[in-house]
Every structure is written in C-alpha cells, then in structure tokens.
Design an enzyme around this catalytic site. Structure first.
Site, PDB file in Angstrom:
ATOM      1  N   LYS A  19      70.172 -11.044  19.983  1.00 39.88           N
ATOM      2  CA  LYS A  19      69.374 -10.306  20.958  1.00 39.88           C
ATOM      3  C   LYS A  19      70.241  -9.528  21.948  1.00 39.88           C
ATOM      4  O   LYS A  19      69.858  -8.460  22.417  1.00 39.88           O
ATOM      5  CB  LYS A  19      68.434 -11.252  21.677  1.00 39.88           C
ATOM      6  CG  LYS A  19      67.435 -11.863  20.712  1.00 39.88           C
ATOM      7  CD  LYS A  19      66.113 -12.157  21.344  1.00 39.88           C
ATOM      8  CE  LYS A  19      65.070 -12.430  20.273  1.00 39.88           C
ATOM      9  NZ  LYS A  19      65.580 -12.976  19.010  1.00 39.88           N
ATOM     10  N   GLU A  51      64.762 -13.838  30.661  1.00 41.55           N
ATOM     11  CA  GLU A  51      64.148 -12.514  30.629  1.00 41.55           C
ATOM     12  C   GLU A  51      63.028 -12.472  31.665  1.00 41.55           C
ATOM     13  O   GLU A  51      62.293 -13.452  31.821  1.00 41.55           O
ATOM     14  CB  GLU A  51      63.581 -12.275  29.238  1.00 41.55           C
ATOM     15  CG  GLU A  51      63.079 -10.885  28.987  1.00 41.55           C
ATOM     16  CD  GLU A  51      62.637 -10.740  27.540  1.00 41.55           C
ATOM     17  OE1 GLU A  51      63.479 -10.452  26.676  1.00 41.55           O
ATOM     18  OE2 GLU A  51      61.445 -10.947  27.285  1.00 41.55           O
ATOM     19  N   HIS A 109      52.999 -18.671  22.447  1.00 40.26           N
ATOM     20  CA  HIS A 109      53.814 -17.596  21.890  1.00 40.26           C
ATOM     21  C   HIS A 109      53.671 -17.442  20.401  1.00 40.26           C
ATOM     22  O   HIS A 109      54.510 -16.840  19.737  1.00 40.26           O
ATOM     23  CB  HIS A 109      55.285 -17.769  22.277  1.00 40.26           C
ATOM     24  CG  HIS A 109      55.468 -17.754  23.765  1.00 40.26           C
ATOM     25  ND1 HIS A 109      55.387 -16.616  24.507  1.00 40.26           N
ATOM     26  CD2 HIS A 109      55.638 -18.759  24.641  1.00 40.26           C
ATOM     27  CE1 HIS A 109      55.529 -16.913  25.783  1.00 40.26           C
ATOM     28  NE2 HIS A 109      55.680 -18.203  25.905  1.00 40.26           N
ATOM     29  N   ARG A 165      62.329  -7.284   9.165  1.00 37.63           N
ATOM     30  CA  ARG A 165      61.669  -7.842   7.971  1.00 37.63           C
ATOM     31  C   ARG A 165      60.211  -7.431   7.968  1.00 37.63           C
ATOM     32  O   ARG A 165      59.729  -6.843   8.921  1.00 37.63           O
ATOM     33  CB  ARG A 165      61.757  -9.359   8.018  1.00 37.63           C
ATOM     34  CG  ARG A 165      61.206  -9.880   9.348  1.00 37.63           C
ATOM     35  CD  ARG A 165      60.890 -11.333   9.347  1.00 37.63           C
ATOM     36  NE  ARG A 165      60.650 -11.830  10.691  1.00 37.63           N
ATOM     37  CZ  ARG A 165      59.479 -11.795  11.318  1.00 37.63           C
ATOM     38  NH1 ARG A 165      58.436 -11.248  10.753  1.00 37.63           N
ATOM     39  NH2 ARG A 165      59.348 -12.285  12.547  1.00 37.63           N
TER      40      ARG A 165
END
Lengths: 502, 165, 502, 165
Positions: free
Chosen positions: A116, A201, A236, A293
């Site tokens: 990331k 984040e 999530h 993907r």
C-alpha cells in the site's frame, strides 16, 4: 495463445471462470482440497487434481503444488480468481518463469499496488489524490503509530499493509483504545496474510466506497467500465453492490474514470483491475487502493455494459488488444448484486455450516445467479461464507430493486442459514431506496427490525404455521408411541424391518 | 387440539379442528397446509392467501421465517402453559451460563482466565470460522469458570467452551 | 387500472407472469388443479385457489370456476398465458362482461384470427400473402376435401381449424393415404379443441417457420419486435427458437415486420401477438396464422431487444400507450431458447413422468431459465411435457451456441428423462451451426447419432463408469448378505433398529 | 474383481483393483469415483480427467449418459459371460412380446384385434399422455394375443396392454 487454463481457486468464481473458458473453447483444469471433492468447479472442469487437506494453506495457497499440476496437466495459463494467490506477485512471477501465462497483471504491477505504501506513492506521483495517513512511511512500530495518530486526527483506521477485504482493519476513536486495537489488527493480519504490518489512515466520514473497473491490454490501451457503488458493508465486508452508483453523474464518472485510468497507467497495468476510491459528501474523492485482480462484484458491471470481463481478461492474457474502445462502453439500465452468505442475520451474522438439503434458485428475466453450491453440497467452516451472488438487472434502479425483491423472496436455501433476510430488509429500507447511504449505514443506521413499519405484519400467519408444524410433530410422535404399544412382539418388528430393506 | 401460541407479545388461541380447519381466537379458517419436498419449508393456503415459510425448532421454541422476517413463536398446549405459569417463567439471571461453540472452528484466543470477573458483553473467546474472527461475548456479568479450550484448538459445533457463574 | 391479476394457467408461464406482476407491485392470484398443489406458481402467488381434478377440462379449462375465483378474490384482471383459455374468444368476452380486464386482445380479434378461414380472408383483404389452400372455404366434408386436394397438389397438410401447436395436423403425400389421415386428424382435433373441423394447405417445401412479434396499444400504435426463427420442430412441435433468424437481413426483416403490423391492424389488434409466416428458399413469405397471445418463445425476443413483453402486455391492458416506438426497438446480440421436455430422446421422445429428485440449473452470465419445476416436484402425465425453457444470450450467434452448449452440459435433472441430449446433439450439428435448416430438418435430416463424427468418443469412460456402478451395487448386496449371516440373533437387530430410530 | 464390459461393439476387460485403482485391458488407472448427492449421477476423475454422467440400470444393462450422449453398456463377470455364451445370446425373435405402457396415460385406441396378424412397426395401441398421442408399435411380425385394455381406459406405467406371439 494458450488452450488450457488452470483455475487456482474454488467456489463460485472458479465456476465463473470455467464457464468463460468453456464458452471460448478453452480446456479447464480445476484444483481442489479434500473438502471440495464434490464442489461444482471440480465437476464442471475438464480435469481436476487434488491439492491437499481442507485448510487453505495446505491446499489453495500451495503455489508449488499448483505449479506442478499446471505442468503435469499441460495447462499453459493460470487464472487466480480473487483471494488466495490472486495478488501474490511471487506467484505471478513463478508462472512467468515457467512460461505459464498468468491471467492478470505483471508481477511488478501487483507488487507496486500490493504494497500500500508503494501504491500510494506511485499514484500520488501521477497526480491521483489519496487519503491522509502513514501508508507511505513503511512499517512503523506501535510506538511510532501511536505518536503520529494525533496528527492525522481521530477517528482513524488501522489497516493491514498486505491486506484487503477488511481483514486486519480496525477503527480507532481515541488514543486510549488504540494499543489494544493495534494488537488485534496485527494478529488478524498475521493470520490472514502472514504479515502483521499495519498503517494508519484518516477515516473519511459519510464516505461512499466507489470503485472503477478498468481494463488494460498489452498494447497500452486502458479503458474504464464505469463505477460500482460498494458502500454497503459490514465489518468492512461488502454485502451489496450496484452499478452504476446513484450518487454519480456523468461528469463525475468521467472524471473519476480518467483518474482511475491514470492510476493504472502509473504502474503499466495490464489486464482487469479495480481502483477503489472514497467519495465524500462534497464529491471529493481519494484513492484507497487498487485491486489487481477480478473483483467479486464484477457481474454488476457486466450487466450494465454487456461486456464479459472474464473473457476480456483471457483475451488480454492471450496478447490481443481490447475488444472495446472507451467510446464503445455504454451503460444500459441498473444492476444490483446481493452477496448470499451462509450466516445467520438474526444471530449477529454468525457463520452457518452444514449440508444444503434443498435449494430453489430465483430465475426468469433479468436475474443471474453465480454460485458454487447445490443441493447435497456441504458448507464447511474452512472457506469464505459467501455461497452465491444474486445479480439482477432492471431498466431503472427502481425496477432493479423491485426485481431483487421478488428474486430474494423466491430464493430457497435449506440446510444452512443465510443472510437473504438481511437483503430483503435492505430492499425495504427507505434510505436504500433513496440511494442515501454511506459505508457506515449498515453498522450504524440499519437494523433487521428497520423496515418494521413498511412491512405488513404476519404475526397471525406465523402463529398458525408454527402451531400446525408443532401439532404435526406431536401427532407423529404419538403415532410412534401407539405403534410401539401395539406391537408387543419384537419378532414382528424384525420381519417388518427386513421387508422394508429387501 | 387447542394451543396457546405466542408471537412476540401477542398471544393466540389456536385450535386445530380437523385437517382442513383451524380456528384462531374463535374465528375459523379453511387451511391447506403441506410441507415442500419433505423439507422444513411449508406452504400454507388460508382462505385463499398463499404463504410459504421456513419453520424450524430452536431451543427457545419455533422460528418462522416468513417474507424475509423472522418470527420467534412459542406453541404450548394448555397443560404446558399452566406448568410454565407455575414455574414463574423467565430465564434465570443467576444460574450458570455455558458458552458453547456456535459453529465448528478454531479457537484463536481465550482472553479471560478462570475466576476472572467479566461484564456483560465482554469477549470470552475468539473463534475463527470461514476466515472470519468471531467474538463470543458474555451474556451477563459474572465469574469465569471451567475453561475447557485453549488457543489453537479446533472445536466442534455446540462443544462446551467455558462457563460463567 | 388494475391491482390484482388472476393467472389462468400453470407451469413456467404462470411463474413468468407472477414475476412480472410482482415486479410491477401488482398482487397475484393463482389457480391450480389437484395435481398442482405443490407447483411453483401456487407457492409464488399471493393467493391460490383450487380449481378441480387434474384433467384440464376439469380444472384449467373451467371458465366458470376461474371467473368465480376472480370475483371472490377481487382480481380485476386475468392473464391467460398460452394454451388453455388463451385463445378462447368466449372467455375474453366473459371477462369483459364482468368488468375484468383480459390481458390480451379483444374477443373480436381472437375470433377473427382464431378461425383460420376468417383470418385468411381478413389478411388477404389487407394485402398479406397466404399459402394456397381451402382455409377460406369453411368446414368442408371429407368428400369435398378429397376432391379439392389434387388441385392444391401434393404434398399438402391437413390442419385443424381450431388448432395450434401441431395438434390435429397431418402431412399427406398422396390421395390414397388421405382418408385415413383425415380421420386421425379430426379425432385428434376433436379431443384437443372440441372441434373436429380441418382444412387443407399446400406444403411449402424447404420452408422456414418465421414469426414476428408485435405489440399494439389501445391508442392505435402497432410496432414489431423483429422475428423469431422457429423452424426446428418435431411432429409440428417447436423445440428450439432463435432471435434473430440467421436467414433474414435487415431489409427482409423490415418488409416482414411491416406486413405483420398490417395483419394486426386488419383486426384492430391490441396487446401482444405473433404473426407466423412460412419463408421459402426464394424469400417469398406467406401468412400462416396469428397467435393472439403470449408465445412460449417470447424470451428470445426479450433477450435481444431488452423489452419485457409481459410487463408491456400488462401496461397495454391498463390502457396506457406502448413504452416504445418502432425506432426505439434495437437488436443486440443473439438469443437461443431450448425447450426442455420431460421425454426420452433415445426412445422416440416418449413422455417421461415421475418425481424430480435432484436438479442443478445452469446459471451465470447470459443464461436465463424459465421453469415451473424444482427438486421434489412430481411430473404428471396430465399436462404438456415442457418443464423448462433454457434461454441464452450471446454477442453473436456463434457465442450464443457456445454458451448454450455449456449451459446444457451443466443442466442436471434427475428423476425424469429429458430431451437435453437432443439439444446437445443439435448444438454439435454442423448444419445447425451454419444456420442451414428448415422445418423438416429434425425429422428428415437429423438423428441423435448425427454428431458422432464431431464428438469425441468416450466408450472407455462409459465402460469404466458402468463397471464401477455395477461393482458397487454388487458389493453392497454382498455386504447385506454377509451382515445378515453374521447377525444370528434377531434381538440384536431390534436393539439396533430402535437405536437408529430414537 | 474382473468384469467384461461391452459398449456397443467394443469389449473391455475391466479389473477393479482397489478403491482407487482400476485397470482396463491391462492398463492401470488411478480413479476417484463418487456419487453426487446420493443420486444416480456420478463424478469420476481418471488420471486427472473429470467426467460426470448419469448411470441407470435398464432391462438391457446399463445406460451411461455422458456429455450429451447415451452409451448402452453391458457389465458381466466371467461367470455371467460364460453362461451367456453357452445360451447362444441374442433376444429370441420367436418368443412372446408383451407390450407394456411406457408411461401412465389414457388409451385412445387399440387399432388391432386378437388373432390379427401384424407387421413389424404396425401400430398396436395409441396412448395419450401429456397432451400427445403416442403410437406404440409392434417390434416384429406376429399375431396379436390377449388384449387387456380398451379405448378410454387409464393405464399405469408398465401395465401390460397386449401381447404379440
């Protein structure tokens, strides 16, 4: 060019890929764990090879065995599906080394987007906006993270560096609760990805989760197929997706699409991929991550564009140019996908296992079901609880909702509990109908009793049904007692038993 | 046969008159009731209205899943009803609570120790199943007793994990 | 406007109509015979009422009972589906008298098109070409028919005046065989329609059966939705349909469409209807008949146009104007429908009855299944053998064929024999792939062994499978013998039996 | 266990070695063979190739429906094979043929009478089922005997209709 594809996956996505291959005249090789001998992908493929015991790390994560099987079977390409090895650059690289086409991006693109931090730095350099956080700063210790957290500001998110699908993710409201949450996030990340690194984040509140599907060929053409609205999540995990989003207009779509294409180009991306964005109430959007993907929810895009994304993936991997230019991509109607999970919506969405004893699929106009299960199949605790995807298309969003309602009502799955009632309640929710929801909606402003007021109460019918079933059960047991009382001679029983079993 | 049937707060007096007639609170209906394919799925036509539901027995009575909604139902005959009234009813808040595994899985952690005081809602066991970590919480305040599992162990559905006294 | 629709039908078409109503928020009333208590249409409808015993004339043909149920349930509209009462002008008229909307054309249009003589004369007057024959000449005696036959010329067809679906139809090659064929045609027509009248028609050789779907509203708008290719028939029963036809080009489509619209206008047609044509090798086309109802094969048109024909029927019956103008009708891709019948293709297509013990539907992209059966449902000898329609869409005809192949291979129905292997053989036929077929193809130039050469022979695998199953059966019976021999005490058995059944 | 298995004209020598090994004509294969959901549908993996078929027993042996094609198969052990060889094989063309109803239905007509000479292919009974009239024909030349049904009668599957001698 290749003519035999090994599918390094299981469940509905393995079946989906086998279908695409079969429709292209390509032979298919399935791999399976001991728990999956009866799985549909094993039954549908031209060839099938045992990988090992049920746990993923002894079967579907065994790169070495999968590559051996590819060699043994003569498969000249591998489709990784999603999950398992789909975003492992080492696997893509190993395929490349052995001259096997990996149906997905180059290892370098997986690496750039899989980490990331690198992903963030790469797209930032290309001018793509990102969410404030520590992602670009490498593997920080708990100490460092605790120090930097107040600068980002609360609420914030802890996320797994290697992660995806919400695993190892934790929401932090204050500095005090952060140490415990860091521990549990790292533990979960370690268990899920073998990598306990996490980053912080900023939590964008009232945000929608919007993702853009892109397709890129080896000739350098990159196009986007519009967005998917994926804000309906719980822990999530996405539960329901739509294409297109009720929140976007054409101008914003074009703008986000262009940024997504730019992000893909930044890593010389080839094949299908998805750029995830957070969209705030003011229509600012931030790059979250790129999924290198095929996505679970790709069918909603297929339904509104008419483009078969898996076939296009295979075409790209065969070295051919995209079948479509950006101006060929047209959006028609609206599509919704409900993820059907084996879990009990009335018991905190606990996973439910067992044998499916009976099933009736919803069918008819505008309905598509992608599934890997069938009556007689056993749902084991080893894999993801998603057992089917119910996708509908309608001329308008309102028609799609009405169609989804009737399809959910028709769907019968007996033997395991499913979250179908959750989706039914969602379809009756005024806020959902109005398209007014964000990523916190399910957890904070939705309950299974929500739609109470909109829906007719069937207390009396429920009472009647339960009483009739209970009565029948009582009658049956009474009969058995009577029968036993009558038959005084055990020898009679034996005779009867033998006659029955002759 | 007469039953007292309770749905949520509402109580119904249901009488099964014969195979095709049932009365509810004194009103008689014509019913056509069949099980579908030998499954716990039932089709019921009452005075022309067609209903279909999953009906399952649970520890607490019957669960009727009808048109996307779950109705917990208690069905008692008059004798049972009287017995329950005599006993006073209600689940004892003071007895021992036995935590059982709600599904097969792998124990990831047991973040409590024997003798520890726990609050209602506190996590007792983390159980991994279907790639999800599921937190099993205490239904009330109490003291942890007899922990029968440890991290890393696989457990079967309904296996006893620990108790809260 | 109406809000509750009674569906005077059963099987897949009843389910299809219930779905359309539900998606429009309209309540539904099912009717059923004693054999259909467990049928899907009964389970899916909001209300359901018993009509009577299994035979159609005691249940689904009982107009009186159906009208009573409409009154009792408060249904303000009736959809007749196809077959049964769908083309009975008296039924449509009875609905009208009672103020119930009949979702179909006016009684006068049914009458005009239902009597083939009137239909022929009406469309001829409107300038529509017809096949030479005696249809316009009323109910002729056998004597008259035998006299006129040589003038029409052989081969010719005997057809039932009240008929449809090939019932009461006979092909005549010479005058000698004609008397016997007249007898059997009249007998079958009498039994099927309660009317033994027949007429003669020239047999157009090498003909294709092409039909045009039309939609007409009460405001006088009439449009066509292109053609369906229905040439693949056996004993005049359609087996497989396509949209569009591989034989037509845009010019011919426009020309036939315009003639179809003219034919519909000739009887002031309102609602959905189909004009059937014979198309000869030189692309001359002849009006055959008009079906004044929804057709079995309507889904292929829905797949290529995106128009929901049943919803449009309801819209029209509610008095609203069509949602589409002719120029809005666009054709996209290709669709094929295979009719899945409970019959044994290896035993002269004998109907097969019994309980469906297991079923797996083909699903995934571009596949639609319309069916009224499910695992546990009993197929009885009382009704049509068609138990499902498998419909696929592809970007091109070739892709649709490949998709149909994979869907047929996936489809599992256990408990009754089906004609799935027939369709599989058809999909492998070079002539079918080339689109080179006419209405005689199945009967004269196709056999179940046809595709032998194209398909891999699996003799060895078949040998292995049969041997393994046979071996297992032998082993099992041997074990039972052994077990019986071992257990000398019958009392032990009783104990074991009781434990098992506790 | 050794079997002689015949598919059409081809004969295979099949030996079941153990649960996972089978030899055909001397060549050994690894097999993984399971029945699906307890149905007469079987999944077979032979040296990696995945096959699935319906396998049913019929009067004439086994029927294997595999990839849209029906394979009639005879499976015999060596003893059976010898017995059949001794008997000379072949269905007697001269014995009595019993026409049975292939499905339940309604007899529409019996266009023959007892004692009548019939040719192979001649219609013996017209049976209506599923709205279709089905002509049941004579499999060979002969004389009609013992007609057990008449027009208008309902018959069950496999019910004897008449014989041809």
């Amino acid at each position: 060019m290749f003519n035999k594809v090994l599918i390094a996956n299981r469940g509905e996505i393995a079946v989906r890929i086998i279908r695409a291959c079969r429709e292209l005249g390509i032979e298919t090789v399935a791999v399976f764990s001991e728990a999956d001998r009866h799985a549909l992908h094993v039954r549908y493929a031209d060839e099938a090879y045992l990988l090992g015991p049920a746990p993923s790390r002894e079967s579907y994560l065994r790169m070495d065995k999968i590559l051996d099987i590819a060699k043994k079977s003569g498969a000249d390409a591998i489709h990784p599906g999603y999950g398992f090895l789909a975003e492992r650059e080492d696997f893509a690289a190993a395929c490349e080394e052995r001259g096997i086409a990996f149906i997905g991006p180059k290892p370098s693109a997986i690496a750039a987007m899989g980490d990331k931090m690198t992903a963030r730095n790469t797209v930032m350099a290309a001018g793509v906006p990102v969410v404030p956080g520590t992602e670009g700063e490498g593997a920080l210790s708990n100490e460092d993270l605790l120090a930097v957290a107040p600068q980002i500001g609360f609420p914030l998110l802890i996320k797994a560096t290697a992660g995806g699908g919400g695993k190892g993710m934790r929401e932090v409201r204050s500095l005090e609760e952060m140490p415990a949450l860091l521990e549990s996030a790292r533990r979960e990340a370690e268990s899920a990805f073998g990598d306990g690194n996490v980053y912080l984040e900023k939590l964008v509140e009232g945000a929608r989760h919007i993702e853009i599907q892109i397709l890129a060929d080896a000739q350098g053409n990159v196009i986007h197929l519009g967005e998917r609205e994926c804000s309906l999540q719980r822990r999530h995990q996405k539960l329901l997706e739509e294409a297109l989003s009720p929140e976007l207009d054409e101008e914003l779509r074009a703008r986000m699409g262009a940024v997504a294409v730019k992000a893909a180009q930044a890593v010389n991306y080839v094949n299908a991929g998805t750029i995830e964005f957070l969209l705030d109430k003011e229509h600012n959007f931030y790059f979250l991550e790129m999924n290198t993907r095929l996505q679970v929810e790709h069918p909603v895009t297929e339904m509104v564009t008419g483009i078969d994304i898996v076939k296009e993936q295979i075409r790209i991997a065969r070295g051919r140019a995209l079948s479509y230019r950006q101006e060929d991509v047209r959006f028609n109607g609206h599509a919704i996908e409900c993820r059907i999970n084996a879990e009990d919506p009335y018991n905190n969405f606990m996973p439910s296992t067992g044998r499916i004893t009976h099933s009736i699929l919803p069918t008819g106009p505008g309905v598509r079901v992608d599934t890997g299960v069938y009556p007689g199949f056993e749902i084991t605790p080893f894999y993801d609880p998603m057992i089917a995807k119910l996708i509908v298309w309608g001329e308008t969003r309102a028609q799609a909702i009405l169609r989804m309602r009737r399809a959910l009502e028709e769907y019968r799955i007996v033997g395991v509990r499913t979250n179908i009632p959750f989706h039914q309640t969602m379809m009756d929710s005024h806020r959902f109908m109005g398209g007014q929801y964000d990523t916190r909606f399910v957890e904070e402003r939705f309950s299974m009793d929500d739609a109470e007021d909109n829906r007719k109460n069937h207390d009396e019918t429920a009472a009647l049904l339960a009483t009739l079933v209970a009565h029948r059960a009582t009658e049956r047991s009474a009969q058995i007692v009577q029968r036993n009382a009558r038959d005084t001679s055990n020898w009679k029983w034996v005779g009867r038993w033998e006659r029955m079993h002759r | 046969m007469r039953y007292i049937t309770t749905v949520g707060e509402r109580e119904f007096l249901v009488e099964i008159i014969d195979e095709h007639h049932v009365s509810i609170d004194g009103k008689t209906y014509e019913v056509d009731f069949v099980s579908v394919s030998g499954q716990p799925v039932y089709s019921l036509i009452v005075d022309g209205k067609s209903h279909e539901a999953y009906v399952n027995e649970s520890d607490e009575g019957w669960q009727v899943l009808l048109r996307g909604r779950l109705y917990p139902v208690k069905v008692e005959d008059e004798r049972e009803k009287r017995l329950r009234a005599a006993a006073g009813g209600g689940v004892a808040e003071t007895g021992e609570f036995h935590l059982k595994a709600p599904m097969p899985g792998l124990v990831v952690a047991v973040p409590v120790t024997e003798g520890q005081q726990v609050k209602k809602g506190q996590v007792l066991v983390i159980l991994e199943s279907m790639k999800m970590q599921n937190e099993l919480k205490s239904p009330r305040d109490g003291t942890v007793a007899r922990i029968r599992v440890k991290a890393g162990e696989s457990v079967e559905q309904k296996q006893a994990l620990l108790s809260v006294q």
